[in-house]
Design a protein around this motif. Structure first.
Motif, PDB file in Angstrom:
ATOM      1  N   ILE A   1     130.089  64.071  20.234  1.00  0.00           N
ATOM      2  CA  ILE A   1     130.033  65.395  20.862  1.00  0.00           C
ATOM      3  C   ILE A   1     131.416  65.831  21.314  1.00  0.00           C
ATOM      4  CG2 ILE A   1     129.134  66.712  22.821  1.00  0.00           C
ATOM      5  CD1 ILE A   1     126.591  65.058  22.658  1.00  0.00           C
TER       6      ILE A   1
ATOM      7  N   ARG B   1     116.440  59.716  25.300  1.00  0.00           N
ATOM      8  CA  ARG B   1     117.461  60.769  25.207  1.00  0.00           C
ATOM      9  C   ARG B   1     116.852  62.111  25.558  1.00  0.00           C
ATOM     10  NH1 ARG B   1     121.764  62.167  20.378  1.00  0.00           N
ATOM     11  NH2 ARG B   1     122.406  60.055  20.879  1.00  0.00           N
TER      12      ARG B   1
ATOM     13  N   GLU C   1     118.109  66.385  25.487  1.00  0.00           N
ATOM     14  CA  GLU C   1     119.127  67.366  25.105  1.00  0.00           C
ATOM     15  C   GLU C   1     119.253  68.422  26.198  1.00  0.00           C
ATOM     16  OE1 GLU C   1     120.919  67.060  22.417  1.00  0.00           O
ATOM     17  OE2 GLU C   1     119.790  65.371  21.552  1.00  0.00           O
TER      18      GLU C   1
ATOM     19  N   LYS D   1     117.781  72.089  25.920  1.00  0.00           N
ATOM     20  CA  LYS D   1     116.389  72.414  26.206  1.00  0.00           C
ATOM     21  C   LYS D   1     116.161  72.825  27.657  1.00  0.00           C
ATOM     22  CE  LYS D   1     114.640  69.202  22.696  1.00  0.00           C
ATOM     23  NZ  LYS D   1     113.797  67.999  22.447  1.00  0.00           N
TER      24      LYS D   1
ATOM     25  N   GLU E   1     124.693  73.748  25.090  1.00  0.00           N
ATOM     26  CA  GLU E   1     124.124  73.628  23.756  1.00  0.00           C
ATOM     27  C   GLU E   1     124.531  72.331  23.070  1.00  0.00           C
ATOM     28  OE1 GLU E   1     128.207  75.140  23.209  1.00  0.00           O
ATOM     29  OE2 GLU E   1     126.571  75.621  24.591  1.00  0.00           O
ATOM     30  N   GLN E   2     125.634  71.691  23.499  1.00  0.00           N
ATOM     31  CA  GLN E   2     126.086  70.483  22.824  1.00  0.00           C
ATOM     32  C   GLN E   2     125.935  69.249  23.685  1.00  0.00           C
ATOM     33  OE1 GLN E   2     130.378  69.755  22.637  1.00  0.00           O
ATOM     34  NE2 GLN E   2     130.650  71.813  23.441  1.00  0.00           N
TER      35      GLN E   2
ATOM     36  N   CYS F   1     124.054  66.214  25.993  1.00  0.00           N
ATOM     37  CA  CYS F   1     122.827  65.432  26.049  1.00  0.00           C
ATOM     38  C   CYS F   1     123.064  64.209  26.917  1.00  0.00           C
ATOM     39  CB  CYS F   1     122.352  65.041  24.660  1.00  0.00           C
ATOM     40  SG  CYS F   1     123.276  63.723  23.884  1.00  0.00           S
TER      41      CYS F   1
ATOM     42  N   ALA G   1     116.713  67.654  32.604  1.00  0.00           N
ATOM     43  CA  ALA G   1     116.903  66.714  31.501  1.00  0.00           C
ATOM     44  C   ALA G   1     116.719  65.276  31.968  1.00  0.00           C
ATOM     45  CB  ALA G   1     118.288  66.893  30.886  1.00  0.00           C
TER      46      ALA G   1
END
Length: 482
Positions: A196, A378, A380, A383, A395-396, A398, A453
């Motif tokens: 990432i 995991r 993301e 979300k 958006e990138q 996690c 998350a």
């Protein structure tokens, strides 16, 4: 000859913390340091790097960023740090110290001691590249104290320092190429973190060369050319070496105390931070201690943690550095609960929740380990509601969490995302306090935030736990401190 209860070799973060805490407890302390009191972190490493990163995020000019950096580091003057030591009652000896006999250090004068603390830090290691000494090159310390903005810069090393500095110089307009011999960035961390971060650096205009080491450097009319093992040739005006460091242990005379070290060696320590022999037993009668980079930690915050362990054990108050108050002021068995042993016993280090951070955009944060057989979950960040609302780099981003299925507790975690070092701190606490997964799943986080998350990953782990280890029954909590 001056005689002291404690002599500290090295005046960086770890050494100054030990000296101040022990002196404030009433013991006589001498600290020996040839360079800046406070070490590299506040003048030539962490603090100036943070200042430049924040200036870049604000869109400042390079001139303004340099001015803010130099102001943040106090112009690289250690006057204030030295004053704090003397105010605490510490005697500062400017120079280098060598053990010349058990109980004696020579540092321009002879210093007698009962206990000796090694906190001499680390030094950069130059890779074996042909022609390296003939080209314009920086160490990270030189890069973080120079007013020069190179037009074209090669950063050698894809670890935390290399990634941070590549992003800093690219943000101010330099054409940056980052070279890493391994196949990915951050090779010591979970693979997804480097993947990432690589995408983020490329979006910032940084060229990445991964998987081929540097082989030869040549001086040119306007700088240098760096040749890689795969035949690639890269032109630049300057090379920045971010290829690692090693403990600074040569010339200390530790062989006098029965400790033999070679370049690159670290000092092995017990859980109480006493220097140990091959069997794990303290050497020098238990009066030789170590903290910081000389033990192989490589992180300022870990060195400070070890310094607290050393200071607590030298002063005989294992709870003092945890609470800010003497153990006598605690009620009931509070001291025992904080230290893992009754008040008056020696304090031991627990390395199960060591954190590592890379303050790029986005941030990378890792803590603990991923043991064999761990349950992995995991989530993301894309979300989460916060990402949909426009959180930068959501958006990138996690995260991954790693759990011990037998104990029903977290063993480690890793995350990439905006502010990851802040919102992953609860994972560090959960690992260190050995909190059952069932309790972590029941924690309510503010909404919208990255806690959404965390909740998703924790629920996923809970669903994979064996019934007997899901945190609802008593589980073993004993874990090795080292």
């Amino acid at each position: 000859m001056g005689t002291y209860d404690v002599v500290v070799l090295g005046g960086g973060t770890a050494g100054t913390h030990v000296a101040i805490e022990v002196a404030r407890a009433g013991k006589s302390v001498a600290l020996v340091e040839a360079g800046l009191i406070g070490g590299e972190s506040p003048y030539l490493a962490d603090l100036p790097a943070q200042s430049l990163l924040r200036s870049a995020a604000r869109g400042e000019s390079w001139a303004d960023a340099v001015a803010h950096r130099d102001n943040a580091t106090g112009g690289r003057s250690d006057t204030a740090a030295a004053h704090e030591l003397t105010e605490a009652g510490v005697t500062i000896i400017r120079g280098t110290g060598t053990v010349t006999a058990p109980g004696t250090v020579t540092a321009g004068e002879e210093l007698g001691y009962t206990d000796l603390v090694i906190a001499t830090g680390s030094e950069p290691v130059a890779p074996p590249i042909e022609g390296l000494t003939d080209i314009p090159a920086w160490t990270t310390a030189q890069a973080l104290s120079s007013p020069i903005l190179p037009r074209r810069l090669i950063v050698l090393g894809g670890g935390p320092a290399g990634c941070e500095l590549a992003q800093v110089y690219a943000a101010f307009g330099a054409l940056v190429t980052l070279v890493e011999a391994e196949e990915r960035l951050l090779p010591g961390e979970p693979a997804f973190t480097g993947e990432i971060l690589a995408r983020a650096l490329r979006r910032a205009g940084i060229t990445l060369h991964l998987g081929s080491p540097a082989a030869k450097a040549e001086r040119t009319g306007d700088g240098l050319t760096l040749g890689l093992a795969d035949g690639t040739r890269i032109d630049a005006s300057r090379l920045l070496l971010a290829t690692g460091r090693r403990p600074r242990l040569s010339g200390l005379g530790l062989d006098v105390l029965g400790v033999t070290v070679s370049p690159g060696d670290v000092l092995p320590t017990t859980t109480t931070c006493q220097v140990a022999d091959e069997s794990g037993s303290p050497v020098a009668g238990g009066h030789l201690w170590a903290a910081g980079d000389v033990t192989g930690t490589g992180h300022t915050h870990t060195g400070r943690y070890q310094a607290g362990i050393v200071a607590a054990n030298l002063t005989g108050d294992p709870a003092a550095n945890l609470t800010g108050s003497p153990a006598a002021n605690l009620t009931g068995d509070s001291a025992a609960n904080l230290t893992g042993s009754p008040a008056g016993a020696r304090r031991e280090a627990d390395y199960s929740a060591l954190s590592r951070a890379v303050f790029t955009t986005p941030e990378v944060f890792t803590v603990g380990t991923c043991p064999p057989g761990a349950i992995t979950a995991r989530a993301e960040l894309a979300k989460t509601a916060q990402a949909r609302a426009g959180s930068p780099y959501g958006e990138q981003g996690c995260l991954e969490l790693y759990a011990d299925p037998v104990a029903g507790q977290l063993a480690g975690g890793a995350a990439v995302g905006s502010g990851a070092a802040a919102w992953m701190a609860e994972i560090s606490l959960a690992i260190r306090a050995r909190i059952p997964i069932a309790i972590l799943v029941d924690v309510v986080h503010a909404f919208p935030a990255h806690g959404e998350a965390l909740e998703e990953a924790l629920r996923a782990i809970q669903h994979q736990l064996p019934v007997a280890g899901n945190g609802t029954e008593e589980t073993p909590t004993g874990r090795s401190a080292g």
